[in-house]
Design an enzyme around this catalytic site. Structure first.
Site, PDB file in Angstrom:
ATOM      1  N   GLY A   1       0.832  -1.216   0.000  1.00 44.21           N
ATOM      2  CA  GLY A   1       0.000   0.000   0.000  1.00 44.21           C
ATOM      3  C   GLY A   1       0.857   1.252   0.000  1.00 44.21           C
TER       4      GLY A   1
ATOM      5  N   TYR B   1      -8.039 -17.522   3.781  1.00 44.17           N
ATOM      6  CA  TYR B   1      -7.444 -16.416   3.009  1.00 44.17           C
ATOM      7  C   TYR B   1      -7.860 -16.533   1.541  1.00 44.17           C
ATOM      8  CZ  TYR B   1      -3.723 -13.354   1.098  1.00 44.17           C
ATOM      9  OH  TYR B   1      -3.026 -12.366   0.442  1.00 44.17           O
TER      10      TYR B   1
ATOM     11  N   LYS C   1     -10.024 -13.928  -0.865  1.00 42.02           N
ATOM     12  CA  LYS C   1      -9.427 -13.330  -2.071  1.00 42.02           C
ATOM     13  C   LYS C   1     -10.202 -13.720  -3.346  1.00 42.02           C
ATOM     14  CE  LYS C   1      -6.119 -10.916  -0.171  1.00 42.02           C
ATOM     15  NZ  LYS C   1      -6.127  -9.452  -0.223  1.00 42.02           N
TER      16      LYS C   1
ATOM     17  N   THR D   1       7.170  -8.596   1.373  1.00 39.66           N
ATOM     18  CA  THR D   1       6.737  -7.592   2.363  1.00 39.66           C
ATOM     19  C   THR D   1       6.661  -8.290   3.726  1.00 39.66           C
ATOM     20  OG1 THR D   1       4.399  -8.130   2.238  1.00 39.66           O
ATOM     21  CG2 THR D   1       5.207  -6.513   0.640  1.00 39.66           C
TER      22      THR D   1
HETATM   23  N1  LIG Z   1       2.815  -9.784   0.319  1.00 39.50           N
HETATM   24  C1  LIG Z   1       2.289 -10.698  -0.471  1.00 39.50           C
HETATM   25  O1  LIG Z   1       2.899 -11.746  -0.752  1.00 39.50           O
HETATM   26  C2  LIG Z   1       0.948 -10.478  -1.100  1.00 39.50           C
HETATM   27  C3  LIG Z   1       0.037  -9.574  -0.590  1.00 39.50           C
HETATM   28  N2  LIG Z   1      -1.208  -9.455  -1.179  1.00 39.50           N
HETATM   29  C4  LIG Z   1      -2.203  -8.520  -0.662  1.00 39.50           C
HETATM   30  O2  LIG Z   1      -1.710  -7.190  -0.772  1.00 39.50           O
HETATM   31  C5  LIG Z   1      -2.252  -6.399   0.297  1.00 39.50           C
HETATM   32  C6  LIG Z   1      -1.101  -5.701   1.035  1.00 39.50           C
HETATM   33  O3  LIG Z   1      -0.265  -6.708   1.550  1.00 39.50           O
HETATM   34  P1  LIG Z   1       1.182  -6.428   2.183  1.00 39.50           P
HETATM   35  O4  LIG Z   1       1.602  -5.036   1.921  1.00 39.50           O
HETATM   36  O5  LIG Z   1       2.045  -7.547   1.800  1.00 39.50           O
HETATM   37  O6  LIG Z   1       0.814  -6.639   3.713  1.00 39.50           O
HETATM   38  P2  LIG Z   1       1.201  -5.808   5.023  1.00 39.50           P
HETATM   39  O7  LIG Z   1       0.776  -6.681   6.150  1.00 39.50           O
HETATM   40  O8  LIG Z   1       2.588  -5.315   4.957  1.00 39.50           O
HETATM   41  O9  LIG Z   1       0.219  -4.519   4.924  1.00 39.50           O
HETATM   42  C7  LIG Z   1      -1.169  -4.601   5.141  1.00 39.50           C
HETATM   43  C8  LIG Z   1      -1.644  -3.280   5.744  1.00 39.50           C
HETATM   44  O10 LIG Z   1      -3.075  -3.385   5.946  1.00 39.50           O
HETATM   45  C9  LIG Z   1      -3.362  -2.793   7.217  1.00 39.50           C
HETATM   46  N3  LIG Z   1      -4.615  -3.308   7.754  1.00 39.50           N
HETATM   47  C10 LIG Z   1      -4.870  -4.558   8.224  1.00 39.50           C
HETATM   48  N4  LIG Z   1      -6.110  -4.629   8.709  1.00 39.50           N
HETATM   49  C11 LIG Z   1      -6.678  -3.401   8.539  1.00 39.50           C
HETATM   50  C12 LIG Z   1      -7.961  -2.845   8.842  1.00 39.50           C
HETATM   51  N5  LIG Z   1      -8.903  -3.563   9.461  1.00 39.50           N
HETATM   52  N6  LIG Z   1      -8.199  -1.557   8.504  1.00 39.50           N
HETATM   53  C13 LIG Z   1      -7.232  -0.806   7.918  1.00 39.50           C
HETATM   54  N7  LIG Z   1      -6.002  -1.266   7.627  1.00 39.50           N
HETATM   55  C14 LIG Z   1      -5.730  -2.551   7.930  1.00 39.50           C
HETATM   56  C15 LIG Z   1      -2.160  -3.177   8.080  1.00 39.50           C
HETATM   57  O11 LIG Z   1      -2.070  -2.375   9.252  1.00 39.50           O
HETATM   58  C16 LIG Z   1      -1.002  -2.986   7.115  1.00 39.50           C
HETATM   59  O12 LIG Z   1      -0.484  -1.672   7.152  1.00 39.50           O
HETATM   60  C17 LIG Z   1      -3.077  -7.353   1.157  1.00 39.50           C
HETATM   61  O13 LIG Z   1      -4.432  -7.255   0.798  1.00 39.50           O
HETATM   62  C18 LIG Z   1      -2.529  -8.728   0.805  1.00 39.50           C
HETATM   63  O14 LIG Z   1      -3.461  -9.748   1.001  1.00 39.50           O
HETATM   64  C19 LIG Z   1      -1.547 -10.168  -2.285  1.00 39.50           C
HETATM   65  C20 LIG Z   1      -0.682 -11.057  -2.830  1.00 39.50           C
HETATM   66  C21 LIG Z   1       0.642 -11.277  -2.291  1.00 39.50           C
HETATM   67  C1  LIG Z   2       3.080 -16.556   2.919  1.00 41.94           C
HETATM   68  C2  LIG Z   2       1.956 -15.895   2.212  1.00 41.94           C
HETATM   69  C3  LIG Z   2       2.308 -14.568   1.675  1.00 41.94           C
HETATM   70  C4  LIG Z   2       1.523 -13.752   0.994  1.00 41.94           C
HETATM   71  C5  LIG Z   2       0.085 -13.876   0.735  1.00 41.94           C
HETATM   72  C6  LIG Z   2      -0.217 -14.144  -0.705  1.00 41.94           C
HETATM   73  O1  LIG Z   2      -1.340 -13.401  -1.131  1.00 41.94           O
HETATM   74  C7  LIG Z   2      -0.479 -15.570  -0.803  1.00 41.94           C
HETATM   75  C8  LIG Z   2      -0.333 -16.229  -1.916  1.00 41.94           C
HETATM   76  C9  LIG Z   2      -0.593 -17.627  -1.901  1.00 41.94           C
HETATM   77  C10 LIG Z   2      -0.527 -18.419  -2.944  1.00 41.94           C
HETATM   78  C11 LIG Z   2      -0.069 -18.041  -4.232  1.00 41.94           C
HETATM   79  C12 LIG Z   2      -0.234 -18.868  -5.257  1.00 41.94           C
HETATM   80  C13 LIG Z   2       0.292 -18.523  -6.511  1.00 41.94           C
HETATM   81  C14 LIG Z   2       0.107 -19.346  -7.625  1.00 41.94           C
HETATM   82  C15 LIG Z   2       0.577 -18.908  -8.905  1.00 41.94           C
HETATM   83  O2  LIG Z   2       1.109 -17.837  -9.081  1.00 41.94           O
HETATM   84  C16 LIG Z   2       0.364 -19.793 -10.075  1.00 41.94           C
HETATM   85  O3  LIG Z   2       0.546 -21.136  -9.724  1.00 41.94           O
HETATM   86  C17 LIG Z   2      -1.050 -19.697 -10.596  1.00 41.94           C
HETATM   87  C18 LIG Z   2      -1.428 -18.360 -10.980  1.00 41.94           C
HETATM   88  C19 LIG Z   2      -2.703 -18.049 -11.296  1.00 41.94           C
HETATM   89  C20 LIG Z   2      -3.846 -19.024 -11.279  1.00 41.94           C
HETATM   90  C21 LIG Z   2      -4.810 -18.822 -12.423  1.00 41.94           C
HETATM   91  C22 LIG Z   2      -4.563 -19.816 -13.523  1.00 41.94           C
HETATM   92  O4  LIG Z   2      -5.076 -20.925 -13.428  1.00 41.94           O
HETATM   93  O5  LIG Z   2      -3.850 -19.480 -14.460  1.00 41.94           O
END
Ligand SMILES: NC(=O)C1=CN([C@@H]2O[C@H](COP(=O)(O)OP(=O)(O)OC[C@H]3O[C@@H](n4cnc5c(N)ncnc54)[C@H](O)[C@@H]3O)[C@@H](O)[C@H]2O)C=CC1
Ligand SMILES: CC/C=C\C[C@H](O)/C=C/C=C\C=C\C=C\C(=O)[C@@H](O)C/C=C\CCC(=O)O
Length: 267
Positions: free
Chosen positions: A18, A151, A155, A188
């Site tokens: 964010g 989760y 999503k 992150t």
């Molecule tokens: N880091 C990753 O691997 C991935 C993250 N995401 C999504 O991206 C978004 C951001 O994730 P990150 O920056 O990695 O996480 P992060 O945990 O660093 O940041 C999330 C932010 O949301 C805030 N938050 C949580 N609950 C809240 C509430 N009730 N009201 C207002 N703010 C609130 C937290 O205080 C924090 O600042 C999330 O929706 C996450 O699910 C999606 C895919 C991958």
């Molecule tokens: C430790 C968790 C950290 C971050 C939260 C995050 O949002 C979680 C991700 C969890 C799973 C991710 C899975 C990713 C899968 C892929 O990238 C590919 O295998 C598939 C991509 C898209 C699917 C759609 C399709 O069928 O093409």
């Protein structure tokens, strides 16, 4: 959309992705209202951005996206300070399997209500100029992950919701478009490095089976840098004819658009 002078509201903007989306918009000469439940981190980020981009271009409001009044107050305050709102990024999220209601309230209902508020406050019929909503899902919103089903459910809901709202013809009249960003694992705080082999072991409560599953998926997808995700995010803002777009960003495959084919009505 050209971002110069445009105003964005970003939930969960205090840190992580964010904060990085906010910085990219500020660098493109836009203005940003950050909101977050974590006010300590939020004010730290605000101070940093004010020094670089000026007091007139950024603000922070403490907010819990699960509390409708608290969330709506952010929209009101942003409009009061900046006079307009053009972009809403529903980014606030959390990753826990321990509390189904909390996960759904933040990741699903928080995003849905943020989209409804955006439609109201940006829409031409309420005196706005129209604009764009970016809802933050995950690749876990497109594919099952056995060790984080709650989760994943939260999503998936965002992808279906965003695609459906985007199809509503009334929203075209309102000057609105709706998009969904689905990053895979990204470096992150949420991506706990303890899950990797170099780390100290899995977080408490994670079984060996879950850890194996996570490591397998992480190996298959790779881990995005924040910058790689921001690149996809900026494309969603800048390309105007992408209403309903669902974009994935993965380390291995980069930026891809996902076209969900609706089921035939005969089924
Ligand atoms: N880091 C990753 O691997 C991935 C993250 N995401 C999504 O991206 C978004 C951001 O994730 P990150 O920056 O990695 O996480 P992060 O945990 O660093 O940041 C999330 C932010 O949301 C805030 N938050 C949580 N609950 C809240 C509430 N009730 N009201 C207002 N703010 C609130 C937290 O205080 C924090 O600042 C999330 O929706 C996450 O699910 C999606 C895919 C991958
Ligand atoms: C430790 C968790 C950290 C971050 C939260 C995050 O949002 C979680 C991700 C969890 C799973 C991710 C899975 C990713 C899968 C892929 O990238 C590919 O295998 C598939 C991509 C898209 C699917 C759609 C399709 O069928 O093409």
């Amino acid at each position: 959309m050209k971002l110069k002078g445009k105003v964005a509201l970003i939930s969960g903007g205090a840190r992580g992705l964010g904060r990085a989306y906010a910085e990219a918009i500020l660098k493109a000469s836009g203005k940003v209202c950050l909101c977050d439940i974590d006010s300590e981190e939020g004010f730290k980020t605000l101070n940093k951005f004010q020094k670089t981009f000026g007091n007139d271009n950024v603000m922070f409001v403490k907010c819990d996206v699960t509390d409708h009044n608290s969330f709506e107050n952010v929209f009101k305050q942003a409009k009061r300070k900046f006079g307009a709102l053009d972009i809403v990024v529903n980014n606030a999220g959390l990753l826990t399997e321990d509390n189904v209601r909390k996960t759904m309230m933040v990741n699903s209902i928080g995003v849905i209500e943020g989209t409804q508020l955006a439609t109201h406050y940006l829409s031409k019929e309420s005196g706005g100029q129209g604009g764009v909503v970016v809802n933050i899902s995950s690749t876990a919103g497109l594919t099952p992950v056995f060790y984080m089903p709650i989760y994943v459910a939260s999503k998936y809901s965002i992808v279906g919701y965003t695609r459906s709202v985007a199809q509503n013809p009334a929203n075209k009249e309102r000057g609105m478009r709706y998009t969904c960003l689905c990053p895979a694992f990204t470096d992150t705080t949420m991506f706990d490095k303890k899950w990797s082999d170099e780390g100290e072991g899995p977080p408490p409560g994670v079984s060996e089976e879950e850890k194996k599953g996570a490591l397998h998926l992480i190996e298959a997808t790779g881990v995005n840098t924040v910058e790689e995700v921001v690149k996809g995010f900026m494309l969603l803002l800048e390309v105007d004819d992408n209403n309903g777009a669902v974009m994935t960003v993965t380390k291995k495959h980069g930026i891809q658009y996902r076209h969900g084919k609706p089921l035939s009505h005969k089924l």
